[in-house]
Every structure is written in C-alpha cells, then in structure tokens.
Write a protein that holds these residues in place. Structure first.
Motif, short mmCIF file in Angstrom:
data_model
loop_
_atom_site.label_atom_id
_atom_site.label_comp_id
_atom_site.label_asym_id
_atom_site.label_seq_id
_atom_site.Cartn_x
_atom_site.Cartn_y
_atom_site.Cartn_z
N VAL A 154 0.80 -1.16 -0.05
CA VAL A 154 0.00 -0.03 0.01
C VAL A 154 0.61 1.19 -0.05
CG1 VAL A 154 -1.88 1.18 1.16
CG2 VAL A 154 -1.60 -1.22 1.20
N ASP A 155 0.94 1.91 -1.27
CA ASP A 155 2.13 2.87 -1.39
C ASP A 155 1.57 4.39 -1.16
OD1 ASP A 155 4.01 0.96 -1.57
OD2 ASP A 155 3.70 0.69 -3.91
N TYR A 163 4.27 11.11 -9.65
CA TYR A 163 3.46 9.78 -9.92
C TYR A 163 4.44 8.68 -10.30
CZ TYR A 163 -0.71 12.56 -9.89
OH TYR A 163 -1.63 13.46 -9.33
N SER A 164 5.79 8.78 -10.19
CA SER A 164 6.83 7.84 -10.35
C SER A 164 7.54 7.41 -8.95
CB SER A 164 7.95 8.48 -11.25
OG SER A 164 7.16 8.66 -12.58
N THR A 169 11.76 2.87 -3.23
CA THR A 169 10.29 2.07 -3.91
C THR A 169 10.80 1.26 -5.06
OG1 THR A 169 9.14 3.76 -2.97
CG2 THR A 169 7.87 2.16 -4.52
N MET A 170 11.24 1.93 -5.82
CA MET A 170 11.84 1.27 -7.36
C MET A 170 12.70 0.10 -7.17
SD MET A 170 13.12 3.34 -10.77
CE MET A 170 14.34 4.00 -9.85
N GLU A 191 -4.47 6.31 -6.88
CA GLU A 191 -5.73 5.71 -7.34
C GLU A 191 -6.84 5.40 -6.24
OE1 GLU A 191 -4.14 2.13 -9.50
OE2 GLU A 191 -3.15 3.17 -10.94
N TRP A 192 -6.13 5.19 -5.23
CA TRP A 192 -7.32 5.07 -4.11
C TRP A 192 -8.34 6.40 -3.96
CZ3 TRP A 192 -8.83 0.51 -2.14
CH2 TRP A 192 -9.46 0.45 -0.97
N ASP A 193 -7.41 7.27 -3.97
CA ASP A 193 -7.95 8.59 -3.36
C ASP A 193 -8.84 8.99 -4.34
OD1 ASP A 193 -6.32 9.16 -1.17
OD2 ASP A 193 -5.07 10.54 -1.88
N GLU A 194 -8.85 8.48 -5.73
CA GLU A 194 -9.83 8.93 -6.72
C GLU A 194 -11.12 8.26 -6.41
OE1 GLU A 194 -7.94 7.94 -10.40
OE2 GLU A 194 -6.87 9.53 -10.54
#
Length: 241
Positions: A154-155, A163-164, A169-170, A191-194
């Motif tokens: 969960v990032d 957004y990269s 993390t990479m 994506e979750w916030d949307e």
C-alpha cells in the motif's frame, strides 16, 4: 559512468557512508555491470576487517547506511547471480539485522485497503506486516487469490516523486519481484484517493446541509463498492509487478 569511474579512482579518500551511498545509487539505477563496482565493495570490506583488528574503530555506518549496504549487496550477489558476496559474512549479518529491524507504521490508508480486501470473496488474508526471508523486505499484507499467494504493498505519497516510484520504492519492487518468488501488487495512493468520497466532497456542490445524511450514506456505500471493485479488478487482471 564517468562520475562513477572518478569516484572509484579515489575510493580510498571517500568516507565509508559516501561509498555505501554510491553503491546504493548504482543498485537503484541498475544500469552498469555490477563487477565494475567491486573496488568499492572491497574497500568497505577492507575497512571493516581493519576495524575488527584495531582498538581505534574508524569504521562506523549509520543504520540507514547499513540498510543501503544490504540492498547493494543483494543487487550484486543475488540480482546479478554473483552468489559469492564481496562483503564479510559478519558484516552481511549486521546489515541484514539492521534492515529487518526498521520500525514500520500502519497507515489509515493501509487499514482501509486491508479492510476492503477482507470483504472480497476469493481472497484470504494470510498475514499483515509480513517479511520476505530471502530479501528482508517487509510486506504490508500477504494474501491468497484463488490459491495464488500475492504480496500487496500500500504505497502512500512518500513512495513517489510525482507519480513515479522514488529510488527506494523502485529498488524494493524490482528486488522483491526478482528474488521474492511472489507476485507483488502495488496500490498507489492517488488511485485509491480517486475512489474516495472524502477526497471529492469539495467538488460536490450538491452536498449541502439540507441534503445531509441520506446522500452521505449513499455516497459512502458507493465508495465502498468502488474500492472493492478496484481491488477485485487488480487481482483478476493480475496487474502485479
């Protein structure tokens, strides 16, 4: 590569933490022959051995540097199949121990995702705050999707630049994918916030005091269904890293 070569040429004059930081950066970029940085690993090893046989221990690495050295060692010996690590076994153990001792905090975002996952048919929560034994990486939640084990990360915002994925993390995603033997599903915060009612409230001019409870409950129920559908689609289409 030119800058790296210059650093290698003067490696003996660099601070130990500088060397580790360079090794970690090279591991993140993963764009050069791993053997080209052997002199840097060798210098770290030499200083470590020297510190063990000397009363004046000038070899000191911060907790962050030890963790970075662990990741750099994984990059060299495991990702690139040079199975014989260039670091002394005792130092590797110290790095690994420090790496896995890092404290983790569970965010509200993570709690929401786990709650949604638990409500989905065909998905079983195996373990929250799991850990990959081979790499030492922590995993937010381990699930089973129709008999397939999947690691879920969960990032939140601190995992990204824009957004990269950021360097840390990479590197984690790449090393876990290469060495963890488990598919990895990343849930990025935007994506979750949307899908969140709360993040869209300011744009919903119709949500006025005169309309209160029923509309709010309807929107919250709609949000819950959207999030469940989103997670279900992620698992169904196997959008794993």
């Amino acid at each position: 590569n030119g800058m790296l070569w210059k650093a290698i040429q003067k490696v003996e004059s660099l601070e130990s933490e500088q060397i580790v930081n360079i090794l970690w950066s090279v591991a993140v970029l993963n764009s050069i022959d791993a053997q080209s940085v052997m002199p840097m690993f060798s210098e770290i090893s030499k200083r470590y051995h020297s510190s063990l046989s000397s009363e004046n221990n000038h070899f000191q690495l911060s907790s962050k540097a030890l963790s970075q050295l662990h990741q750099a060692s994984l990059w060299y010996s495991d990702e690139h199949n040079y199975m014989e690590s260039l670091l002394p076994s005792k130092l590797r153990e110290e790095c690994y121990t420090d790496f896995i001792s890092e404290n983790t905090t569970i965010s509200e975002f993570q709690r929401e995702v786990v709650k949604s996952l638990k409500s989905l048919p065909g998905i079983t929560i195996i373990e929250e705050e799991s850990r990959c034994e081979r790499t030492g990486y922590s995993i937010d939640v381990l699930i089973k999707v129709h008999e397939q084990v999947v690691a879920v990360e969960v990032d939140g915002p601190y995992h990204f630049v824009g957004y990269s994925p950021n360097g840390a993390t990479m590197l984690k995603q790449r090393q876990f994918f290469a060495l963890g033997n488990t598919p990895l599903l990343s849930i990025p915060y935007w994506e979750w916030d949307e899908l969140s009612y709360s993040s869209n409230r300011q744009n919903q001019q119709t949500n006025k005091r005169t309309e209160k409870k029923k509309k709010q409950l309807h929107l919250q129920d709609d949000e819950k269904k959207k999030k469940q559908l989103y997670l279900q689609e992620c698992c169904t289409r196997k959008s794993f890293i």
